[in-house]
Scaffold this active site. Sequence first.
Site, PDB file in Angstrom:
ATOM      1  N   GLY A  97       0.834  -1.208   0.000  1.00 28.96           N
ATOM      2  CA  GLY A  97       0.000   0.000   0.000  1.00 28.96           C
ATOM      3  C   GLY A  97       0.860   1.247   0.000  1.00 28.96           C
ATOM      4  N   ARG A 105       1.578  -4.958  -5.751  1.00 30.58           N
ATOM      5  CA  ARG A 105       1.548  -6.209  -4.991  1.00 30.58           C
ATOM      6  C   ARG A 105       2.030  -7.263  -5.971  1.00 30.58           C
ATOM      7  NH1 ARG A 105      -2.564  -3.284  -2.042  1.00 30.58           N
ATOM      8  NH2 ARG A 105      -1.684  -3.134   0.031  1.00 30.58           N
ATOM      9  N   ASP A 152       4.077  -4.509   6.654  1.00 30.61           N
ATOM     10  CA  ASP A 152       4.303  -5.854   7.166  1.00 30.61           C
ATOM     11  C   ASP A 152       4.558  -6.893   6.058  1.00 30.61           C
ATOM     12  OD1 ASP A 152       3.540  -7.825   9.515  1.00 30.61           O
ATOM     13  OD2 ASP A 152       2.341  -8.419   7.781  1.00 30.61           O
ATOM     14  N   THR A 163       3.460   2.952   6.005  1.00 34.69           N
ATOM     15  CA  THR A 163       2.064   2.521   5.887  1.00 34.69           C
ATOM     16  C   THR A 163       1.207   3.479   6.701  1.00 34.69           C
ATOM     17  OG1 THR A 163       0.468   0.878   6.681  1.00 34.69           O
ATOM     18  CG2 THR A 163       2.611   0.775   7.676  1.00 34.69           C
ATOM     19  N   ASP A 168      -1.301   2.887   8.330  1.00 31.61           N
ATOM     20  CA  ASP A 168      -1.938   2.253   9.491  1.00 31.61           C
ATOM     21  C   ASP A 168      -1.150   2.369  10.797  1.00 31.61           C
ATOM     22  OD1 ASP A 168      -4.087   1.481   7.987  1.00 31.61           O
ATOM     23  OD2 ASP A 168      -3.309  -0.513   7.547  1.00 31.61           O
ATOM     24  N   ASP A 174       0.855   0.382  12.095  1.00 29.88           N
ATOM     25  CA  ASP A 174       0.783  -0.868  12.872  1.00 29.88           C
ATOM     26  C   ASP A 174       2.064  -1.706  12.769  1.00 29.88           C
ATOM     27  OD1 ASP A 174       0.425  -1.412  10.208  1.00 29.88           O
ATOM     28  OD2 ASP A 174      -1.171  -2.883  10.491  1.00 29.88           O
ATOM     29  N   ARG A 191      -7.478  -2.035   8.797  1.00 29.61           N
ATOM     30  CA  ARG A 191      -8.050  -3.387   8.722  1.00 29.61           C
ATOM     31  C   ARG A 191      -7.727  -4.199   9.971  1.00 29.61           C
ATOM     32  NH1 ARG A 191      -6.045  -5.895   3.411  1.00 29.61           N
ATOM     33  NH2 ARG A 191      -4.857  -3.985   3.415  1.00 29.61           N
TER      34      ARG A 191
HETATM   35  P1  ADP Z   1       2.280  -4.104   2.800  1.00 33.89           P
HETATM   36  O1  ADP Z   1       3.746  -4.163   2.652  1.00 33.89           O
HETATM   37  O2  ADP Z   1       1.747  -2.707   2.669  1.00 33.89           O
HETATM   38  O3  ADP Z   1       1.805  -4.838   4.043  1.00 33.89           O
HETATM   39  P2  ADP Z   1       1.299  -6.338   1.178  1.00 33.89           P
HETATM   40  O4  ADP Z   1       0.860  -7.153   2.352  1.00 33.89           O
HETATM   41  O5  ADP Z   1       0.413  -6.273   0.009  1.00 33.89           O
HETATM   42  O6  ADP Z   1       1.610  -4.830   1.549  1.00 33.89           O
HETATM   43  O7  ADP Z   1       2.725  -6.944   0.702  1.00 33.89           O
HETATM   44  C1  ADP Z   1       3.406  -6.410  -0.400  1.00 33.89           C
HETATM   45  C2  ADP Z   1       4.089  -7.507  -1.143  1.00 33.89           C
HETATM   46  O8  ADP Z   1       5.046  -8.161  -0.303  1.00 33.89           O
HETATM   47  C3  ADP Z   1       3.175  -8.643  -1.610  1.00 33.89           C
HETATM   48  O9  ADP Z   1       2.507  -8.350  -2.818  1.00 33.89           O
HETATM   49  C4  ADP Z   1       4.167  -9.782  -1.782  1.00 33.89           C
HETATM   50  O10 ADP Z   1       4.858  -9.680  -3.005  1.00 33.89           O
HETATM   51  C5  ADP Z   1       5.151  -9.546  -0.645  1.00 33.89           C
HETATM   52  N1  ADP Z   1       4.774 -10.383   0.508  1.00 33.89           N
HETATM   53  C6  ADP Z   1       3.719 -10.219   1.339  1.00 33.89           C
HETATM   54  N2  ADP Z   1       3.659 -11.211   2.248  1.00 33.89           N
HETATM   55  C7  ADP Z   1       4.697 -12.041   1.989  1.00 33.89           C
HETATM   56  C8  ADP Z   1       5.169 -13.259   2.572  1.00 33.89           C
HETATM   57  N3  ADP Z   1       4.565 -13.816   3.619  1.00 33.89           N
HETATM   58  N4  ADP Z   1       6.277 -13.828   2.018  1.00 33.89           N
HETATM   59  C9  ADP Z   1       6.894 -13.267   0.969  1.00 33.89           C
HETATM   60  N5  ADP Z   1       6.494 -12.112   0.368  1.00 33.89           N
HETATM   61  C10 ADP Z   1       5.418 -11.514   0.863  1.00 33.89           C
END
Ligand code: ADP
Length: 320
Positions: free
Chosen positions: A11, A72, A103, A126, A128, A130, A172
């Site tokens: 995000g 993503r 995260d 982010t 959030d 968090d 969320r």
């Molecule tokens: P944010 O970083 O804002 O929390 P996302 O949760 O969408 O956003 O994560 C961003 C990207 O990081 C995902 O599209 C994916 O490519 C990678 N990612 C997320 N979770 C994992 C995971 N458990 N293991 C490996 N890569 C991950």
Amino acid sequence: MKKIAVLSSGGDAPGMNAGIRATVRASLSRGLSAYGVHRGYEGLIDNNMRLLDSRDVSNILQHGGTILHSARSDRFLVPEGRAAAAASLAKRGIDGLVVFGGDGSFRGAHDLSLEHGVQVVGVPATIDNDIWGSDFTIGYDTAVNTALSALDKVRDTAAAHDRLFIVEVMGRHAGFIALEVAIGGGAEAVFIPETPSDIAGVCDKVRERIARGRTSNILVVAEGDEEGNAYTIAKKIEESSGLKSRVTVLGHVQRGGSPTTSDRVLATKLGWAAVDALIEGCAPCMVGVENGIISHHPFPDTWLNRKQLDPLLLEIIQEM
Ligand code: ADP
């Protein structure tokens, strides 16, 4: 360390540009070259990056979004995708990576460093807020202020028409935005994922206020509250007490706009500190700011621990 790459992932958050600018300028000032990766881990897999000079990051710190674009990436979730990403870095002789994200992005960064030895530094960005290990994340202050200004406007119309309004903010899994907006905007109650929500209790409170002649009432709801989103809560309130309400969902406006001073300064500090962390051999880690001081934490600590809401603010919103 001679070459680094920087990307924004997940995000987007206002202040990412200020952070990217600081990372690039810190690299150049320390004699390193800096590559900007387009579209997060997707771009890393596709080797979609270019060398950035100082002017490439001029005149961006006041803008929301991210000049590098974010994405993503499902391909990065599997080992083959991460191997391709590591190969892109190796092909160009890049020794370090700076990841602006939340995260999910840090989990990906952790896997990339474990599986391929890539030196990665994460920067918490982010809205959030968090992420454990940093008192604030980039984008949070701007998002809270955007939401607060919207709530103030809703308050005007709530007062003019003697109405109950339910305002939904982002969050969320966390209630940081909701709690601060509720306190800053003088809301009557807040619904957040961290604490059990008492719909009957809130209805009694609103009824008491109406009986005392206080006819404008505002409730703030974090989108991820366990009772549901603002529409669901509005329905439950009506079923439980007959009180009718108007719902306003603020949505993505909270992500956009020019970052506040606090976010620009935080992003500049952290973007700069990320390069120092790479040079000093602290990677893999996340850089944060705690009590005004730069801190470094291993990635898993950032999701194995849960950042707590301010207990005093929780008490105040209950009592006031
Ligand atoms: P944010 O970083 O804002 O929390 P996302 O949760 O969408 O956003 O994560 C961003 C990207 O990081 C995902 O599209 C994916 O490519 C990678 N990612 C997320 N979770 C994992 C995971 N458990 N293991 C490996 N890569 C991950």
